[in-house]
Design a protein around this motif. Structure first.
Motif, PDB file in Angstrom:
ATOM      1  N   ASN A  87       4.272  41.244 -24.964  1.00 12.51           N
ATOM      2  CA  ASN A  87       5.518  40.672 -24.307  1.00 12.51           C
ATOM      3  C   ASN A  87       5.267  39.687 -23.493  1.00 12.51           C
ATOM      4  O   ASN A  87       6.158  39.265 -22.958  1.00 12.51           O
ATOM      5  CB  ASN A  87       6.226  41.975 -23.616  1.00 12.51           C
ATOM      6  CG  ASN A  87       6.644  42.977 -24.353  1.00 12.51           C
ATOM      7  OD1 ASN A  87       6.752  42.995 -25.648  1.00 12.51           O
ATOM      8  ND2 ASN A  87       6.843  44.294 -23.939  1.00 12.51           N
ATOM      9  N   LYS A  88       4.129  39.367 -23.386  1.00 12.51           N
ATOM     10  CA  LYS A  88       3.688  38.458 -22.311  1.00 12.51           C
ATOM     11  C   LYS A  88       2.402  37.539 -22.841  1.00 12.51           C
ATOM     12  O   LYS A  88       1.425  37.773 -22.140  1.00 12.51           O
ATOM     13  CB  LYS A  88       3.818  38.500 -21.004  1.00 12.51           C
ATOM     14  CG  LYS A  88       4.124  37.506 -20.042  1.00 12.51           C
ATOM     15  CD  LYS A  88       4.326  37.922 -18.582  1.00 12.51           C
ATOM     16  CE  LYS A  88       4.936  36.697 -17.737  1.00 12.51           C
ATOM     17  NZ  LYS A  88       5.085  37.376 -16.190  1.00 12.51           N
ATOM     18  N   LYS A  89       2.327  36.862 -23.833  1.00 12.29           N
ATOM     19  CA  LYS A  89       1.239  36.236 -24.330  1.00 12.29           C
ATOM     20  C   LYS A  89       0.314  35.368 -23.249  1.00 12.29           C
ATOM     21  O   LYS A  89      -0.865  35.466 -23.620  1.00 12.29           O
ATOM     22  CB  LYS A  89       1.577  35.081 -25.495  1.00 12.29           C
ATOM     23  CG  LYS A  89       2.298  35.832 -26.698  1.00 12.29           C
ATOM     24  CD  LYS A  89       1.549  36.870 -27.514  1.00 12.29           C
ATOM     25  CE  LYS A  89       2.073  37.369 -28.689  1.00 12.29           C
ATOM     26  NZ  LYS A  89       1.241  38.268 -29.368  1.00 12.29           N
ATOM     27  N   GLU A  90       0.686  34.991 -22.465  1.00 14.11           N
ATOM     28  CA  GLU A  90       0.121  34.318 -21.443  1.00 14.11           C
ATOM     29  C   GLU A  90      -0.786  35.094 -20.508  1.00 14.11           C
ATOM     30  O   GLU A  90      -1.842  34.510 -19.784  1.00 14.11           O
ATOM     31  CB  GLU A  90       0.832  33.333 -20.514  1.00 14.11           C
ATOM     32  CG  GLU A  90       1.727  33.798 -19.723  1.00 14.11           C
ATOM     33  CD  GLU A  90       3.166  34.265 -20.157  1.00 14.11           C
ATOM     34  OE1 GLU A  90       4.038  34.222 -19.443  1.00 14.11           O
ATOM     35  OE2 GLU A  90       3.161  34.061 -21.444  1.00 14.11           O
ATOM     36  N   GLU A  91      -0.468  36.284 -20.243  1.00 14.24           N
ATOM     37  CA  GLU A  91      -1.236  37.220 -19.925  1.00 14.24           C
ATOM     38  C   GLU A  91      -2.439  37.699 -20.610  1.00 14.24           C
ATOM     39  O   GLU A  91      -2.031  38.379 -21.731  1.00 14.24           O
ATOM     40  CB  GLU A  91      -0.306  38.262 -19.240  1.00 14.24           C
ATOM     41  CG  GLU A  91       0.805  37.972 -18.350  1.00 14.24           C
ATOM     42  CD  GLU A  91       0.392  37.932 -16.975  1.00 14.24           C
ATOM     43  OE1 GLU A  91      -0.894  37.841 -16.481  1.00 14.24           O
ATOM     44  OE2 GLU A  91       1.033  38.112 -16.008  1.00 14.24           O
ATOM     45  N   SER A 106      -4.242  39.262 -25.279  1.00 10.64           N
ATOM     46  CA  SER A 106      -2.783  38.649 -24.844  1.00 10.64           C
ATOM     47  C   SER A 106      -2.092  39.758 -25.295  1.00 10.64           C
ATOM     48  O   SER A 106      -1.678  40.190 -26.271  1.00 10.64           O
ATOM     49  CB  SER A 106      -2.498  37.446 -25.775  1.00 10.64           C
ATOM     50  OG  SER A 106      -3.408  36.325 -25.511  1.00 10.64           O
ATOM     51  N   LEU A 163       2.853  45.818 -18.281  1.00 10.32           N
ATOM     52  CA  LEU A 163       2.696  45.248 -19.633  1.00 10.32           C
ATOM     53  C   LEU A 163       1.880  46.598 -20.673  1.00 10.32           C
ATOM     54  O   LEU A 163       2.465  46.822 -21.541  1.00 10.32           O
ATOM     55  CB  LEU A 163       1.790  44.122 -19.744  1.00 10.32           C
ATOM     56  CG  LEU A 163       2.708  43.166 -19.258  1.00 10.32           C
ATOM     57  CD1 LEU A 163       1.718  41.871 -18.915  1.00 10.32           C
ATOM     58  CD2 LEU A 163       3.419  42.466 -20.214  1.00 10.32           C
ATOM     59  N   ARG A 221       1.009  43.835 -12.592  1.00 16.36           N
ATOM     60  CA  ARG A 221       1.503  43.328 -13.995  1.00 16.36           C
ATOM     61  C   ARG A 221       1.113  43.677 -15.266  1.00 16.36           C
ATOM     62  O   ARG A 221       1.710  44.186 -16.327  1.00 16.36           O
ATOM     63  CB  ARG A 221       1.713  41.772 -14.008  1.00 16.36           C
ATOM     64  CG  ARG A 221       2.029  40.935 -12.918  1.00 16.36           C
ATOM     65  CD  ARG A 221       2.232  39.609 -13.158  1.00 16.36           C
ATOM     66  NE  ARG A 221       1.009  39.087 -13.538  1.00 16.36           N
ATOM     67  CZ  ARG A 221       0.136  38.542 -12.772  1.00 16.36           C
ATOM     68  NH1 ARG A 221       0.258  38.431 -11.323  1.00 16.36           N
ATOM     69  NH2 ARG A 221      -1.113  37.823 -13.524  1.00 16.36           N
TER      70      ARG A 221
END
Length: 222
Positions: free
Chosen positions: A70-74, A67, A110, A106
């Motif tokens: 900066n964007k845990k769902e990714e 994960s 990230l 994306r």
């Protein structure tokens, strides 16, 4: 080690790794991560493909289903952290399509943020995997790298390994990938015809494909 394309290979599993690791993308990602960790020769191969010095490829940690900060769902399939701060993100694709047309774009953004620009993004996929141009990250200073499974098989076939654990392990990996490559080939016209007639080999191949896409679903009935 030769690569066999005989149709009856579908019913023969030459490597026990296929029984241990299965055929879906998540398990295959874990196997690739394990191989990077255990095999110095495989690390050198990966380093060469990514145009990084082997001395820079000193792993401090390796994770699957990572994960992003900066964007845990990714989540990217494999993330390798190296001692000099280099991050290597590997997205593994066999059958599954992108999670949105901009998935790799994306991930590139990230990785860039998480590593402060010191990273490599890699797409690991069969040579037949088609990636639309619009889905490719456009970063001329740090372009995405692509490694396909055919390159890995060809490298194993041409490499000489000293006897011992690594040699035995890589031989099993080669057998596993040979078998997997047969499973990820598109259906031929004859196989489509066989599938319509319900012939076991064609039905079994379809079952494997469905399991690879979504291993948590119930298997197809005969």
């Amino acid at each position: 080690m030769g690569i066999s394309n005989k149709p009856d290979q579908l019913d023969k599993k030459p490597s026990d790794l296929i029984n241990i690791w299965g055929r879906n993308e998540t398990r295959l990602s874990a196997l690739i991560a394990q191989t990077i960790l255990l095999s110095p020769n495989f690390r050198r191969f990966i380093a060469g493909k990514l145009n990084i010095e082997n001395k820079s490829f000193k792993i401090t940690s390796i994770n699957t289903e990572h994960s992003f900060e900066n964007k845990k769902e990714e989540k990217i399939d494999i993330l390798i952290k190296c001692s000099d701060g280099l991050l290597i993100g590997i997205e593994n694709k066999i059958w599954a399509s992108l999670q949105g047309d901009d998935q790799l774009i994306r991930y590139d953004k990230l990785l860039n943020e998480e590593s402060k620009g010191h990273y490599r993004l890699v797409l690991l996929a069969p040579s037949s995997y088609k990636l639309p141009y619009s889905s490719e990250p456009k970063n001329p200073k740090n372009p995405m790298k692509r490694i396909d499974y055919r390159q890995i098989c060809n490298w194993i076939a041409s490499e000489s390994f000293e006897s011992g654990f690594e040699k035995d392990y890589i031989e099993q990996l080669h057998l596993y990938l040979n078998d997997l490559r047969l499973e990820i080939k598109p259906f031929t016209r004859q196989e489509i015809s066989d599938l319509k007639e319900g012939k076991p080999a064609a039905v079994k191949k379809l079952r494997w494909i469905v399991d690879s896409i979504n291993p948590d679903k119930e298997k197809l009935n005969h």
